[in-house]
Design a protein around this motif. Structure first.
Motif, PDB file in Angstrom:
ATOM      1  N   PHE A  36       0.887  -0.927  -0.077  1.00 51.25           N
ATOM      2  CA  PHE A  36      -0.084  -0.003  -0.145  1.00 51.25           C
ATOM      3  C   PHE A  36       0.832   1.179   0.232  1.00 51.25           C
ATOM      4  O   PHE A  36       0.651   2.416  -0.686  1.00 51.25           O
ATOM      5  N   GLU A  37       1.892   1.285   0.619  1.00 48.91           N
ATOM      6  CA  GLU A  37       2.850   2.512   0.697  1.00 48.91           C
ATOM      7  C   GLU A  37       3.566   2.731  -0.497  1.00 48.91           C
ATOM      8  O   GLU A  37       3.651   3.738  -1.054  1.00 48.91           O
ATOM      9  N   ASP A  38       4.129   1.467  -0.891  1.00 50.50           N
ATOM     10  CA  ASP A  38       4.513   1.497  -2.401  1.00 50.50           C
ATOM     11  C   ASP A  38       3.565   2.039  -3.478  1.00 50.50           C
ATOM     12  O   ASP A  38       4.040   2.957  -4.529  1.00 50.50           O
ATOM     13  N   MET A  39       2.346   1.517  -3.444  1.00 43.95           N
ATOM     14  CA  MET A  39       1.365   2.328  -4.231  1.00 43.95           C
ATOM     15  C   MET A  39       1.061   3.730  -4.090  1.00 43.95           C
ATOM     16  O   MET A  39       0.918   4.556  -4.991  1.00 43.95           O
ATOM     17  N   LEU A  40       0.994   4.140  -3.005  1.00 47.33           N
ATOM     18  CA  LEU A  40       0.765   5.742  -2.665  1.00 47.33           C
ATOM     19  C   LEU A  40       1.856   6.602  -3.179  1.00 47.33           C
ATOM     20  O   LEU A  40       1.303   7.715  -3.676  1.00 47.33           O
ATOM     21  N   VAL A  41       3.213   6.228  -3.151  1.00 41.56           N
ATOM     22  CA  VAL A  41       4.109   7.173  -3.851  1.00 41.56           C
ATOM     23  C   VAL A  41       3.738   7.185  -5.365  1.00 41.56           C
ATOM     24  O   VAL A  41       4.657   8.040  -5.977  1.00 41.56           O
ATOM     25  N   HIS A  42       2.996   6.300  -5.934  1.00 38.68           N
ATOM     26  CA  HIS A  42       3.079   6.350  -7.136  1.00 38.68           C
ATOM     27  C   HIS A  42       1.564   7.459  -7.642  1.00 38.68           C
ATOM     28  O   HIS A  42       1.256   7.520  -8.995  1.00 38.68           O
ATOM     29  N   LEU A  43       0.687   7.857  -6.659  1.00 36.01           N
ATOM     30  CA  LEU A  43      -0.255   8.479  -6.884  1.00 36.01           C
ATOM     31  C   LEU A  43       0.085  10.051  -7.344  1.00 36.01           C
ATOM     32  O   LEU A  43       0.961  10.589  -6.287  1.00 36.01           O
ATOM     33  N   GLU A  44      -0.051  10.431  -8.097  1.00 34.89           N
ATOM     34  CA  GLU A  44       0.343  12.034  -8.525  1.00 34.89           C
ATOM     35  C   GLU A  44      -0.564  13.103  -7.804  1.00 34.89           C
ATOM     36  O   GLU A  44      -0.171  14.213  -7.874  1.00 34.89           O
ATOM     37  N   GLU A  45      -1.831  12.747  -7.501  1.00 38.45           N
ATOM     38  CA  GLU A  45      -2.751  13.764  -7.042  1.00 38.45           C
ATOM     39  C   GLU A  45      -3.418  13.020  -5.824  1.00 38.45           C
ATOM     40  O   GLU A  45      -3.376  12.074  -5.216  1.00 38.45           O
ATOM     41  N   PRO A  46      -3.891  14.015  -4.963  1.00 35.24           N
ATOM     42  CA  PRO A  46      -4.690  13.870  -3.795  1.00 35.24           C
ATOM     43  C   PRO A  46      -5.847  13.037  -4.326  1.00 35.24           C
ATOM     44  O   PRO A  46      -6.612  13.288  -5.027  1.00 35.24           O
ATOM     45  N   SER A  47      -5.874  11.700  -3.660  1.00 34.07           N
ATOM     46  CA  SER A  47      -7.051  10.783  -4.081  1.00 34.07           C
ATOM     47  C   SER A  47      -7.781  10.477  -2.796  1.00 34.07           C
ATOM     48  O   SER A  47      -7.275  10.197  -1.792  1.00 34.07           O
ATOM     49  N   VAL A  48      -9.041   9.892  -3.179  1.00 35.38           N
ATOM     50  CA  VAL A  48      -9.981   9.256  -2.206  1.00 35.38           C
ATOM     51  C   VAL A  48      -9.848   7.590  -2.765  1.00 35.38           C
ATOM     52  O   VAL A  48     -10.234   7.295  -3.591  1.00 35.38           O
ATOM     53  N   ILE A  49      -9.417   6.907  -1.549  1.00 34.47           N
ATOM     54  CA  ILE A  49      -9.194   5.474  -2.006  1.00 34.47           C
ATOM     55  C   ILE A  49     -10.244   4.712  -1.254  1.00 34.47           C
ATOM     56  O   ILE A  49     -10.478   4.755  -0.089  1.00 34.47           O
ATOM     57  N   ILE A  50     -11.206   4.076  -2.108  1.00 37.08           N
ATOM     58  CA  ILE A  50     -12.381   3.298  -1.682  1.00 37.08           C
ATOM     59  C   ILE A  50     -11.771   2.007  -1.470  1.00 37.08           C
ATOM     60  O   ILE A  50     -11.234   1.177  -2.181  1.00 37.08           O
ATOM     61  N   MET A  51     -12.164   1.459  -0.253  1.00 38.44           N
ATOM     62  CA  MET A  51     -11.469   0.203   0.201  1.00 38.44           C
ATOM     63  C   MET A  51     -12.580  -0.637   1.063  1.00 38.44           C
ATOM     64  O   MET A  51     -13.459   0.082   1.763  1.00 38.44           O
ATOM     65  N   ASP A  52     -12.537  -1.851   1.136  1.00 38.06           N
ATOM     66  CA  ASP A  52     -13.379  -2.786   1.816  1.00 38.06           C
ATOM     67  C   ASP A  52     -12.991  -2.920   3.198  1.00 38.06           C
ATOM     68  O   ASP A  52     -11.797  -2.291   3.320  1.00 38.06           O
ATOM     69  N   ASN A  53     -13.626  -3.694   3.790  1.00 38.00           N
ATOM     70  CA  ASN A  53     -13.095  -3.918   5.468  1.00 38.00           C
ATOM     71  C   ASN A  53     -12.199  -5.206   5.598  1.00 38.00           C
ATOM     72  O   ASN A  53     -12.661  -5.774   6.706  1.00 38.00           O
ATOM     73  N   ALA A  54     -11.686  -5.663   4.723  1.00 37.46           N
ATOM     74  CA  ALA A  54     -11.105  -6.951   4.919  1.00 37.46           C
ATOM     75  C   ALA A  54      -9.884  -6.996   6.110  1.00 37.46           C
ATOM     76  O   ALA A  54      -9.708  -5.958   6.314  1.00 37.46           O
ATOM     77  N   SER A  55      -9.757  -8.010   6.680  1.00 37.40           N
ATOM     78  CA  SER A  55      -8.909  -7.998   8.006  1.00 37.40           C
ATOM     79  C   SER A  55      -7.573  -7.495   7.750  1.00 37.40           C
ATOM     80  O   SER A  55      -7.115  -6.477   8.433  1.00 37.40           O
ATOM     81  N   TYR A  56      -7.039  -7.727   6.462  1.00 35.20           N
ATOM     82  CA  TYR A  56      -5.607  -7.099   6.181  1.00 35.20           C
ATOM     83  C   TYR A  56      -5.777  -5.351   5.520  1.00 35.20           C
ATOM     84  O   TYR A  56      -4.584  -4.986   5.768  1.00 35.20           O
ATOM     85  N   HIS A  57      -6.827  -5.054   5.744  1.00 38.46           N
ATOM     86  CA  HIS A  57      -7.112  -3.612   5.471  1.00 38.46           C
ATOM     87  C   HIS A  57      -7.259  -2.827   6.733  1.00 38.46           C
ATOM     88  O   HIS A  57      -7.217  -1.453   6.994  1.00 38.46           O
ATOM     89  N   SER A  58      -7.512  -3.754   7.595  1.00 35.87           N
ATOM     90  CA  SER A  58      -8.098  -2.982   8.973  1.00 35.87           C
ATOM     91  C   SER A  58      -7.278  -3.224  10.201  1.00 35.87           C
ATOM     92  O   SER A  58      -7.670  -3.486  11.445  1.00 35.87           O
ATOM     93  N   THR A  59      -5.951  -3.152   9.945  1.00 36.85           N
ATOM     94  CA  THR A  59      -5.002  -3.274  11.264  1.00 36.85           C
ATOM     95  C   THR A  59      -4.873  -2.217  11.943  1.00 36.85           C
ATOM     96  O   THR A  59      -4.689  -0.978  11.442  1.00 36.85           O
ATOM     97  N   GLN A  60      -5.472  -2.323  13.362  1.00 36.25           N
ATOM     98  CA  GLN A  60      -5.573  -1.042  14.220  1.00 36.25           C
ATOM     99  C   GLN A  60      -4.187  -0.584  14.609  1.00 36.25           C
ATOM    100  O   GLN A  60      -3.199  -1.312  14.981  1.00 36.25           O
TER     101      GLN A  60
END
Length: 316
Positions: free
Chosen positions: A104-128
């Motif tokens: 995810f961090e590697d992907m973020l650096v490739h975003l050229e503009e501020p973005s809204v990231i739509i994501m589901d609630n899978a367990s690996y998306h939801s580490t507190q």
């Protein structure tokens, strides 16, 4: 066993779980706010971990695909494909919070503009960021958490009492991916449960997998390079034009659902009442035009009629 088949007394109404309704409304409102604000110039969806499943007999390898994209296509440099260590149909166990966070961090650096990231609630998306107390915590862990957060409590309290105090002082849940996204100038908008149709990449993944399954038969071998080459073709086939159509389709669904929620909130739609254990001749209906009636057929309830033609704002 003491059971008997009998008529159900009273009337029951089928209603949606209130918590799901609230989460959907919250999602729709935030999506519309970001869209109207105009500060986020690109909206893209992420549905991680899709399997590229081959249909021929071989060594049983499975490949995990991770990617992200939006109206202008897949995010450049965000694609990831690797061999799964599992031979079962469930690929979710292959990914954990740590692995996902690295991608995810590697992907973020490739975003050229501020973005809204739509994501589901899978367990690996939801580490507190910091785990909050649950009933599975030991008494010692609860006391340690209360002391760490400066929450007053008596030393002679039982575990259930300590848990009650902890829940009363429970902080807002913070997720690692949300914090990381904000650090890079982006925002995460989480899908409500059972609403994957708000995620445009679901449509794109279906097209990619169809392309892969249609062309994998021409591969002479099934090593990593051959699979990656065919999958790259599938991704390349998902052009910005195709992505734009998928995003437009999803945004129409979101707009229609928002308008429906507003219409329901206006109170102009009569309640939909399900009559259990009654036939269609019942004359004491509270909702004559919008009732669903049933009858007993071989021990089962069969729907007789659903006269909903005049119900505004709904489609079936």
């Amino acid at each position: 066993m003491g059971f008997s088949w009998t008529t159900v007394d009273g009337r029951k109404a089928l209603i949606e779980n209130e918590n799901i309704v609230l989460q959907r409304i919250d999602f729709l409102r935030k999506y519309k706010e970001e869209k109207e604000r105009g500060t986020v110039s690109k909206s893209w969806q992420d549905k991680s971990l899709q399997s590229a499943k081959r249909r021929t007999v071989g060594d049983g390898k499975r490949f995990i695909v991770v990617n992200a994209g939006g109206r202008t296509g897949f995010v450049p440099g965000a694609g990831l494909l690797f061999v799964s260590g599992q031979k079962t149909a469930d690929y979710h166990g292959e990914m954990n919070g740590e692995t996902f966070l690295m991608w995810f961090e590697d992907m973020l650096v490739h975003l050229e503009e501020p973005s809204v990231i739509i994501m589901d609630n899978a367990s690996y998306h939801s580490t507190q960021v910091e785990k909050t107390p649950t009933t599975n915590w030991t008494k010692a862990a609860l006391i340690a958490w209360l002391e760490k957060n400066g929450i007053k409590h008596e030393n002679n309290l039982l575990k259930v009492e300590l848990l009650r105090i902890a829940k009363q002082n429970k902080p807002r849940i913070r997720y690692e991916v949300d914090e990381l996204a904000r650090y890079y100038g982006h925002e995460i908008l989480r899908l409500p449960p059972y609403h994957c149709h708000y995620n445009a990449i679901e449509l794109v993944w279906a097209q990619c997998k169809h392309h892969y399954n249609s062309n994998v038969g021409r591969a002479k071998r099934f090593d990593n390079d051959a699979v990656a080459a065919i999958w790259k073709e599938a991704l390349d086939a998902s052009t910005p034009e195709r992505w734009a159509r998928c995003v437009d389709h999803v945004e129409k669904l979101i707009q229609a659902d928002w308008e429906r929620e507003v219409h329901i909130d206006s109170g102009t739609i009569p309640p939909l009442i399900i009559h259990l254990g009654e036939d269609s001749s019942s004359e004491d209906s509270d909702s004559e035009e919008f009732e669903v009636t049933t009858q007993q057929v071989d021990g089962d309830s069969e729907v007789l009629a659903v006269p909903l033609d005049d119900l505004p704002g709904c489609s079936y």
